[in-house]
Scaffold this active site. Structure first.
Site, PDB file in Angstrom:
ATOM      1  N   ARG A   1       6.139  44.055 104.275  1.00 37.66           N
ATOM      2  CA  ARG A   1       5.737  45.085 105.395  1.00 37.66           C
ATOM      3  C   ARG A   1       5.346  46.690 104.676  1.00 37.66           C
ATOM      4  O   ARG A   1       4.802  47.574 105.636  1.00 37.66           O
ATOM      5  CB  ARG A   1       7.183  44.997 106.298  1.00 37.66           C
ATOM      6  CG  ARG A   1       7.020  46.761 107.457  1.00 37.66           C
ATOM      7  CD  ARG A   1       5.673  47.212 108.383  1.00 37.66           C
ATOM      8  NE  ARG A   1       5.772  45.793 108.917  1.00 37.66           N
ATOM      9  CZ  ARG A   1       4.481  44.786 109.586  1.00 37.66           C
ATOM     10  NH1 ARG A   1       3.599  46.222 109.549  1.00 37.66           N
ATOM     11  NH2 ARG A   1       4.363  44.369 109.989  1.00 37.66           N
TER      12      ARG A   1
ATOM     13  N   LYS B   1      -3.262  68.957 109.299  1.00 40.81           N
ATOM     14  CA  LYS B   1      -2.123  68.358 109.986  1.00 40.81           C
ATOM     15  C   LYS B   1      -2.003  66.821 110.075  1.00 40.81           C
ATOM     16  O   LYS B   1      -2.990  65.400 110.181  1.00 40.81           O
ATOM     17  CB  LYS B   1      -2.751  68.283 111.963  1.00 40.81           C
ATOM     18  CG  LYS B   1      -3.420  70.075 111.961  1.00 40.81           C
ATOM     19  CD  LYS B   1      -3.878  70.003 113.479  1.00 40.81           C
ATOM     20  CE  LYS B   1      -4.473  71.437 114.117  1.00 40.81           C
ATOM     21  NZ  LYS B   1      -5.295  71.588 114.945  1.00 40.81           N
TER      22      LYS B   1
ATOM     23  N   LYS C   1      -5.805  83.515 109.244  1.00 40.88           N
ATOM     24  CA  LYS C   1      -6.580  83.133 110.536  1.00 40.88           C
ATOM     25  C   LYS C   1      -6.160  84.350 111.443  1.00 40.88           C
ATOM     26  O   LYS C   1      -6.086  85.423 110.826  1.00 40.88           O
ATOM     27  CB  LYS C   1      -5.674  82.049 111.107  1.00 40.88           C
ATOM     28  CG  LYS C   1      -5.769  80.849 109.593  1.00 40.88           C
ATOM     29  CD  LYS C   1      -5.210  79.292 110.865  1.00 40.88           C
ATOM     30  CE  LYS C   1      -6.135  78.777 111.588  1.00 40.88           C
ATOM     31  NZ  LYS C   1      -5.391  77.753 112.098  1.00 40.88           N
TER      32      LYS C   1
ATOM     33  N   GLU D   1     -10.998  83.823 109.648  1.00 39.03           N
ATOM     34  CA  GLU D   1     -11.446  82.590 111.378  1.00 39.03           C
ATOM     35  C   GLU D   1     -11.986  84.011 111.954  1.00 39.03           C
ATOM     36  O   GLU D   1     -11.600  85.151 112.303  1.00 39.03           O
ATOM     37  CB  GLU D   1      -9.800  82.113 111.569  1.00 39.03           C
ATOM     38  CG  GLU D   1      -9.781  81.654 112.940  1.00 39.03           C
ATOM     39  CD  GLU D   1      -8.977  81.303 113.495  1.00 39.03           C
ATOM     40  OE1 GLU D   1      -8.391  79.885 113.929  1.00 39.03           O
ATOM     41  OE2 GLU D   1      -7.834  82.579 113.918  1.00 39.03           O
TER      42      GLU D   1
ATOM     43  N   ASP E   1     -13.957  79.666 116.020  1.00 38.93           N
ATOM     44  CA  ASP E   1     -12.844  78.930 116.482  1.00 38.93           C
ATOM     45  C   ASP E   1     -13.309  78.992 117.731  1.00 38.93           C
ATOM     46  O   ASP E   1     -13.292  80.105 118.626  1.00 38.93           O
ATOM     47  CB  ASP E   1     -11.488  79.738 115.787  1.00 38.93           C
ATOM     48  CG  ASP E   1     -10.042  79.234 116.603  1.00 38.93           C
ATOM     49  OD1 ASP E   1      -9.763  78.157 116.603  1.00 38.93           O
ATOM     50  OD2 ASP E   1      -9.359  80.028 117.600  1.00 38.93           O
TER      51      ASP E   1
END
Length: 283
Positions: A96, A131, A163, A195, A217
């Site tokens: 597993r 992320k 940012k 950004e 962005d």
């Protein structure tokens, strides 16, 4: 094998095995040996072969492992990926955890390859983001490269990314330029990314020194094309598109001429690739 990955494997095995694999201990004879293959149940891209080797080594060094397919290879349903031979108890104990690593990493690599294929023929590269699953970042980013993507920064320490919230805190462009100069004086090799939410900011950033990347962005295709025009023929700063990126939109974004397209979904929403361990009869 990076020490953070070794620790992750140790934690995963401890979580799964705990004080011992009771099923194997009581239902599988200690002397029994087995041969098995890790097999693809669907098509995709393989990632995690070296990690699987390390998992098996930590469980039982007597397990013999043969990698039949290299990481980064496209695989089809039914393909035999890894051959395993050794004590049946050890193979079952490791099963597993081995599959968890392989399925997660192959899922990230497969998702990345879909985006890479979608922008083929353009100059755009697919970027990952931060992320990622906590503790898994190094493996998630390795899997992205197996899928043909490019790694963005590993963490907050290896690239500056200013940012919108930072810009609000910083204030005027003059103050921002001074902060960048101070950073470069102390960390000359660290790249700087700013950004931009609009083309006015893009123009201002293009006039600044020491800016290596501009993040565009949530801009429309028309705005992205205009940002590329504003930069002109200069090689720097590189332009990165972010926001509203999916498999339906990524080709159009790439065709605007941006250098990079960041896609959080390839790590934060990647679906595990369906793989399995199949035992075969031993001669």
């Amino acid at each position: 094998m990076h020490e953070s990955v070794e620790r992750l494997i140790q934690a995963a095995l401890a979580e799964d095995i705990g004080p011992g694999d009771l099923t194997s201990r009581y239902f599988v004879p200690a002397e029994r040996r087995a041969t098995g293959f890790i097999v693809a149940r669907e098509s995709g891209v393989l990632s995690g072969g070296d990690v699987a080797l390390e998992v098996l080594r930590q469980v039982d060094t007597s397990i013999e492992v043969t990698l039949l397919v290299e990481d980064g290879s496209r695989i089809s349903s039914g393909a035999y990926l890894i051959k395993l031979e050794g004590p049946a108890r050890s193979l079952l104990t490791a099963e597993r955890t081995v599959l968890n690593f392989l399925q997660r990493m192959s899922g990230v690599a497969s998702a990345t390859r879909q985006y890479v294929d979608a922008v083929k023929g353009t100059n755009a590269n697919i970027l990952d983001t931060r992320k990622t699953i906590p503790g898994w970042r190094r493996l998630d980013k390795l899997a992205v490269t197996h899928g043909g993507g490019v790694n963005h920064r590993m963490g907050l320490y290896d690239r500056v990314m200013v940012k919108d919230n930072h810009l609000v805190a910083e204030g005027r462009v003059e103050e921002l330029q001074q902060a960048i100069a101070n950073l470069k004086a102390d960390h000359p090799d660290v790249e700087v990314e700013l950004e931009a939410d609009n083309l006015t900011q893009v123009e201002a950033f293009l006039g600044m020194e020491y800016v290596d990347h501009i993040l565009l962005d949530n801009m429309s295709l028309a705005e992205l094309r205009r940002a590329v025009e504003l930069r002109g023929d200069k090689a720097s700063p590189k332009l990165e598109a972010s926001g509203g990126v999916n498999l339906e939109t990524v080709a159009g974004i790439a065709e605007t001429g941006v250098d990079f397209i960041s896609v959080g979904a390839i790590t934060h929403s990647a679906r595990a690739l369906d793989l399995a361990l199949d035992f075969v009869k031993r001669e």
